[in-house]
Design a protein around this motif. Structure first.
Motif, PDB file in Angstrom:
ATOM      1  N   ASP A  70      -9.270   4.384   4.666  1.00  0.00           N
ATOM      2  CA  ASP A  70      -8.653   2.763   4.227  1.00  0.00           C
ATOM      3  C   ASP A  70      -8.036   2.146   5.562  1.00  0.00           C
ATOM      4  O   ASP A  70      -7.616   0.977   5.529  1.00  0.00           O
ATOM      5  CB  ASP A  70      -7.123   3.076   3.294  1.00  0.00           C
ATOM      6  CG  ASP A  70      -7.799   3.284   1.909  1.00  0.00           C
ATOM      7  OD1 ASP A  70      -8.702   2.889   1.500  1.00  0.00           O
ATOM      8  OD2 ASP A  70      -6.878   4.009   1.062  1.00  0.00           O
ATOM      9  N   ASP A 110      -3.058  -1.245   7.115  1.00  0.00           N
ATOM     10  CA  ASP A 110      -3.039  -1.930   8.490  1.00  0.00           C
ATOM     11  C   ASP A 110      -1.953  -1.242   9.551  1.00  0.00           C
ATOM     12  O   ASP A 110      -0.903  -1.471   9.270  1.00  0.00           O
ATOM     13  CB  ASP A 110      -2.927  -3.578   8.840  1.00  0.00           C
ATOM     14  CG  ASP A 110      -2.958  -4.059   9.988  1.00  0.00           C
ATOM     15  OD1 ASP A 110      -3.585  -3.021  10.906  1.00  0.00           O
ATOM     16  OD2 ASP A 110      -2.773  -5.133  10.146  1.00  0.00           O
ATOM     17  N   ASP A 166      -0.102  -3.449  12.841  1.00  0.00           N
ATOM     18  CA  ASP A 166       0.838  -4.611  12.628  1.00  0.00           C
ATOM     19  C   ASP A 166       2.031  -4.579  13.282  1.00  0.00           C
ATOM     20  O   ASP A 166       2.858  -3.792  13.289  1.00  0.00           O
ATOM     21  CB  ASP A 166       1.282  -4.584  10.993  1.00  0.00           C
ATOM     22  CG  ASP A 166       2.224  -5.688  10.513  1.00  0.00           C
ATOM     23  OD1 ASP A 166       2.534  -6.735  11.449  1.00  0.00           O
ATOM     24  OD2 ASP A 166       2.839  -5.732   9.520  1.00  0.00           O
ATOM     25  N   GLY A 200     -12.668  -0.583   8.757  1.00  0.00           N
ATOM     26  CA  GLY A 200     -12.954  -2.102   8.169  1.00  0.00           C
ATOM     27  C   GLY A 200     -12.488  -3.401   8.918  1.00  0.00           C
ATOM     28  O   GLY A 200     -11.326  -2.969   9.462  1.00  0.00           O
ATOM     29  N   GLU A 201     -13.182  -4.365   8.773  1.00  0.00           N
ATOM     30  CA  GLU A 201     -12.401  -5.551   9.380  1.00  0.00           C
ATOM     31  C   GLU A 201     -11.266  -5.940   8.740  1.00  0.00           C
ATOM     32  O   GLU A 201     -10.188  -6.606   9.302  1.00  0.00           O
ATOM     33  CB  GLU A 201     -13.620  -6.683   9.212  1.00  0.00           C
ATOM     34  CG  GLU A 201     -14.860  -6.699  10.354  1.00  0.00           C
ATOM     35  CD  GLU A 201     -15.703  -7.926  10.244  1.00  0.00           C
ATOM     36  OE1 GLU A 201     -15.186  -8.929   9.747  1.00  0.00           O
ATOM     37  OE2 GLU A 201     -16.868  -7.691  10.395  1.00  0.00           O
ATOM     38  N   THR A 202     -11.027  -5.818   7.454  1.00  0.00           N
ATOM     39  CA  THR A 202      -9.763  -6.155   6.798  1.00  0.00           C
ATOM     40  C   THR A 202      -9.484  -4.616   6.199  1.00  0.00           C
ATOM     41  O   THR A 202      -9.575  -4.466   4.993  1.00  0.00           O
ATOM     42  CB  THR A 202     -10.032  -7.042   5.760  1.00  0.00           C
ATOM     43  OG1 THR A 202     -11.028  -6.843   4.783  1.00  0.00           O
ATOM     44  CG2 THR A 202     -10.304  -8.497   6.427  1.00  0.00           C
ATOM     45  N   PRO A 203      -8.807  -3.726   6.702  1.00  0.00           N
ATOM     46  CA  PRO A 203      -8.401  -2.535   6.150  1.00  0.00           C
ATOM     47  C   PRO A 203      -7.460  -2.551   5.216  1.00  0.00           C
ATOM     48  O   PRO A 203      -6.655  -3.729   5.115  1.00  0.00           O
ATOM     49  CB  PRO A 203      -7.916  -1.764   7.549  1.00  0.00           C
ATOM     50  CG  PRO A 203      -7.345  -2.888   8.441  1.00  0.00           C
ATOM     51  CD  PRO A 203      -8.469  -3.778   8.394  1.00  0.00           C
ATOM     52  N   ALA A 204      -7.634  -1.739   4.068  1.00  0.00           N
ATOM     53  CA  ALA A 204      -6.530  -1.765   3.085  1.00  0.00           C
ATOM     54  C   ALA A 204      -5.184  -1.270   3.626  1.00  0.00           C
ATOM     55  O   ALA A 204      -4.398  -1.706   2.751  1.00  0.00           O
ATOM     56  CB  ALA A 204      -6.993  -0.657   1.985  1.00  0.00           C
ATOM     57  N   TYR A 257       0.891  -1.300   0.068  1.00  0.00           N
ATOM     58  CA  TYR A 257       0.186  -0.048   0.002  1.00  0.00           C
ATOM     59  C   TYR A 257       0.969   1.167   0.014  1.00  0.00           C
ATOM     60  O   TYR A 257       2.085   1.545   1.050  1.00  0.00           O
ATOM     61  CB  TYR A 257      -0.852   0.035   1.086  1.00  0.00           C
ATOM     62  CG  TYR A 257      -1.723   1.272   1.207  1.00  0.00           C
ATOM     63  CD1 TYR A 257      -3.136   1.040   0.810  1.00  0.00           C
ATOM     64  CD2 TYR A 257      -1.520   2.431   1.838  1.00  0.00           C
ATOM     65  CE1 TYR A 257      -3.950   2.059   0.945  1.00  0.00           C
ATOM     66  CE2 TYR A 257      -2.121   3.474   2.081  1.00  0.00           C
ATOM     67  CZ  TYR A 257      -3.537   3.416   1.546  1.00  0.00           C
ATOM     68  OH  TYR A 257      -4.394   4.460   1.631  1.00  0.00           O
ATOM     69  N   ASP A 280     -17.308   1.099  13.411  1.00  0.00           N
ATOM     70  CA  ASP A 280     -16.510   1.067  12.320  1.00  0.00           C
ATOM     71  C   ASP A 280     -15.619   2.445  12.111  1.00  0.00           C
ATOM     72  O   ASP A 280     -15.526   3.070  11.081  1.00  0.00           O
ATOM     73  CB  ASP A 280     -17.142   1.009  10.782  1.00  0.00           C
ATOM     74  CG  ASP A 280     -16.269   0.563   9.688  1.00  0.00           C
ATOM     75  OD1 ASP A 280     -15.005  -0.009  10.104  1.00  0.00           O
ATOM     76  OD2 ASP A 280     -16.722   0.956   8.614  1.00  0.00           O
TER      77      ASP A 280
END
Length: 396
Positions: free
Chosen positions: A250, A259, A262, A253-257, A234, A287
């Motif tokens: 971004d 992160d 980390d 959401g549950e699976t962000p574009a 990204y 959210d």
């Protein structure tokens, strides 16, 4: 060497009083946290940060570099501003000139290689892997790049490459790009080659003192070996209102574009002194990212709230980026907006409109309402979609 002196004019009110790399991002960060974190995570412990435009907040934020483990007795982070010399003094005249004016700083550390970065990109990247590729290729310069949609390529420097990744042509923001391989503004130079071409460029009165327009084409023309390094993660240049809003969204959401949680690649920042966030009995939060010190009694959906933001009972916030210390009063609505630091949005005021309002403004971010820092939107006032209110104003 981190270029952080730009005005960021396409962010309008958000950079009227601060440098673009100091703009808040992602609830608890500032944009400059990302290249600085990438440096220390990549094993780079000597960083020069070149500042020029409205540097006060940025300089104070970086301080001695402790949050990024860059408070070193030798090396660490150094703020490098334009200065007056015995023979000549001037502002940084371009990206290449900014680096040239700090040759003495680089030579003090006798480097074999120099990494040059921009201070206004959001991404996670291990520069040590790029350096390894640069060493193995024996190139004079390696440029990080990534494919972009061909219709957007004209916004970037474009690399035209051979099958082995070597660069045979560099076009700075071409009207008709020949490829979609965009430069990320991340360069690794073999130091002696960089110093040589910076001096040549400085001696050329016709030069615009820019890497993309002058240094890179000059090296290609001279036959220097130049390589591309393709990045696959990204990356976003947050130099516009729409790209800044998108990059914040971004994170959600549950699976962000993108992160930021980390553990293997931490993004470090200078955190404010603030109590834990408080979510009231009547609050509804979904959210969203909520930083320390926030107090929420209203409804917040799909938004990013920085530290010490207050959302009063009956207030509604959706698809918004709210920066530190802002207060949204009872009954107010904030939608599809970016609200800067220390703003007061009065009772029953309306800022922006739903993203799906059908006004035709949501395309390319034209409908994003923007409120500059220290602004007061008075009770009952309206800020229409796409309107940008400058800092320190009153909206009646």
């Amino acid at each position: 060497m981190l270029l952080a002196g730009g005005q960021g004019s396409r962010l309008y009110a958000l950079t009227s009083k601060i440098a673009k790399p100091a703009v808040e991002f992602g609830a608890k960060y500032r944009i400059i946290d990302f290249p600085l974190s990438n440096c220390i995570n990549s094993g780079i412990d000597t960083v020069g940060v070149m500042t020029q435009y409205e540097p006060l907040i940025l300089n104070e934020y970086i301080g001695n570099g402790q949050p990024w483990d860059l408070d070193r007795a030798f090396g660490g982070v150094h703020i490098l501003s334009p200065y007056q010399g015995k023979v000549k003094s001037s502002w940084f005249e371009g990206t290449a000139n900014a680096i040239y004016q700090n040759l003495h700083f680089m030579r003090m550390y006798n480097p074999e290689y120099v990494l040059i970065l921009s201070g206004d990109h959001i991404y996670k990247m291990d520069y040590s892997l790029m350096l390894k590729a640069h060493k193995e290729s024996g190139a004079a310069c390696t440029i990080a790049c990534m494919p972009v949609p061909i219709e957007e390529a004209s916004r970037f420097g474009v690399l035209n490459t051979n099958p082995d990744g070597s660069i045979y042509e560099f076009e700075e923001k071409p009207k008709k790009p020949k490829s979609n391989l965009a430069s990320m503004g991340i360069y690794i130079f073999t130091a002696d080659k960089l110093f040589e071409y910076l001096q040549r460029d400085e001696d050329n009165p016709e030069s615009s003192k820019d890497f993309g327009k002058d240094i890179l084409p000059a090296m290609l023309q001279a036959g220097e070996k130049m390589m591309s390094y393709q990045f696959t993660g990204y990356w976003k240049d947050v130099g516009t209102i729409s790209s800044l809003w998108e990059a914040n969204m971004d994170l959600l959401g549950e699976t962000p574009a993108f992160d930021v949680g980390d553990d293997a690649w931490k993004i470090h920042s200078r955190n404010p002194l603030a109590p834990p966030e408080y979510i009231g009995d009547d609050a509804e939060v979904s959210d969203s990212m909520v930083a320390l010190g926030c107090e929420i009694h209203g409804k917040v959906e799909h938004s990013v709230l920085a530290s010490n933001v207050v959302i009063e009972k009956g207030a509604y916030v959706k698809d918004a980026v709210i920066m530190a210390g802002t207060v949204v009063k009872s009954g107010a609505k904030v939608e599809y907006s970016i609200v800067d630091e220390e703003v007061v949005i009065g009772e029953n005021a309306v800022v922006g409109a739903p993203k799906e309002s059908g006004l035709g403004l949501e395309e390319k971010g034209k409908g994003i309402a923007v409120i500059g820092r220290n602004t007061v939107v008075e009770a009952g006032a309206t800020v229409a979609p796409g309107v940008i209110v400058d800092a320190m104003k009153k909206v009646k």
